[in-house]
Design an enzyme around this catalytic site. Sequence first.
Site, PDB file in Angstrom:
ATOM      1  N   ARG A 240      79.723  51.566  -5.404  1.00  0.00           N
ATOM      2  CA  ARG A 240      78.348  51.085  -5.415  1.00  0.00           C
ATOM      3  C   ARG A 240      77.529  51.828  -4.362  1.00  0.00           C
ATOM      4  O   ARG A 240      78.050  52.258  -3.341  1.00  0.00           O
ATOM      5  CB  ARG A 240      78.299  49.576  -5.124  1.00  0.00           C
ATOM      6  CG  ARG A 240      79.091  48.743  -6.110  1.00  0.00           C
ATOM      7  CD  ARG A 240      78.889  47.262  -5.856  1.00  0.00           C
ATOM      8  NE  ARG A 240      79.023  46.912  -4.448  1.00  0.00           N
ATOM      9  CZ  ARG A 240      78.880  45.674  -3.988  1.00  0.00           C
ATOM     10  NH1 ARG A 240      78.589  44.694  -4.819  1.00  0.00           N
ATOM     11  NH2 ARG A 240      79.024  45.412  -2.703  1.00  0.00           N
TER      12      ARG A 240
ATOM     13  N   ARG B 240      73.604  49.623   7.294  1.00  0.00           N
ATOM     14  CA  ARG B 240      73.687  48.163   7.282  1.00  0.00           C
ATOM     15  C   ARG B 240      74.222  47.643   8.610  1.00  0.00           C
ATOM     16  O   ARG B 240      73.752  46.627   9.133  1.00  0.00           O
ATOM     17  CB  ARG B 240      74.594  47.698   6.137  1.00  0.00           C
ATOM     18  CG  ARG B 240      74.003  47.889   4.753  1.00  0.00           C
ATOM     19  CD  ARG B 240      75.044  47.721   3.669  1.00  0.00           C
ATOM     20  NE  ARG B 240      75.624  46.381   3.666  1.00  0.00           N
ATOM     21  CZ  ARG B 240      76.726  46.068   2.999  1.00  0.00           C
ATOM     22  NH1 ARG B 240      77.380  47.007   2.322  1.00  0.00           N
ATOM     23  NH2 ARG B 240      77.193  44.835   3.017  1.00  0.00           N
TER      24      ARG B 240
ATOM     25  N   ARG C  59      70.442  34.592  11.445  1.00  0.00           N
ATOM     26  CA  ARG C  59      70.574  36.051  11.526  1.00  0.00           C
ATOM     27  C   ARG C  59      69.808  36.624  12.717  1.00  0.00           C
ATOM     28  O   ARG C  59      70.005  37.785  13.066  1.00  0.00           O
ATOM     29  CB  ARG C  59      70.065  36.709  10.233  1.00  0.00           C
ATOM     30  CG  ARG C  59      70.933  36.435   9.013  1.00  0.00           C
ATOM     31  CD  ARG C  59      70.390  37.141   7.792  1.00  0.00           C
ATOM     32  NE  ARG C  59      71.175  36.850   6.604  1.00  0.00           N
ATOM     33  CZ  ARG C  59      72.233  37.536   6.209  1.00  0.00           C
ATOM     34  NH1 ARG C  59      72.654  38.558   6.942  1.00  0.00           N
ATOM     35  NH2 ARG C  59      72.884  37.226   5.116  1.00  0.00           N
TER      36      ARG C  59
END
Length: 206
Positions: A138, A149, A88
């Site tokens: 959600r 995000r 990542r």
Amino acid sequence: MRVVLLGPPGAGKGTQAQIIAGELGVPAISTGDIFRANVTGKTELGTQAKVYMDAGDLVPDEITVAMVSDRLAEPDAKAGFLLDGFPRTIAQAEQLRDSLTELDQHLDCVLELVVDEDELVRRLSGRVVVVDGKPVQREDDKPETVRHRLEVYREQTAPLSGWYDQAGLLATIDAIGEIDEVTARALVALGHQRDDDETAEQPTDR
């Protein structure tokens, strides 16, 4: 082949990882699966990771990389693998490179799924779950949360594109379209031909 799959949330990495790995005949390895296996199996690394996870903290790179390295050393990954969700960061990529060197292995390709940000927001914010018979969105799929995000992805993970490009490993594909269309583009980028394509292109007797 040894492949890393890159792409932002909503790009379809999970789906493509399973299909592409099946086509290549290698295991699809996700960090989520690795974490669950170690925590559930109460391995030494899993026990260390759980302390951070229970506290709501990020698991340190050295623990994550050690888990991934252990997984890549297993027999089914010796002939190849497809990594989904790791690395990542550039720091993790450097540690992955060193771990593979110790295993006398190297990456063959880093495949990046490219999707326009507005399309990603549309995909992710369009997801719902059913609660008490009613569709509910959600919290982490609300448009403002999705954009956050994606911002985190741009800051932490997107720089990997340039890093791997400089190493001559990066291949990018358009990940908008039907699942099979995206898979076909991915396999072309990897230089892999599907079995049915191979059969179709066999010369006929004259």
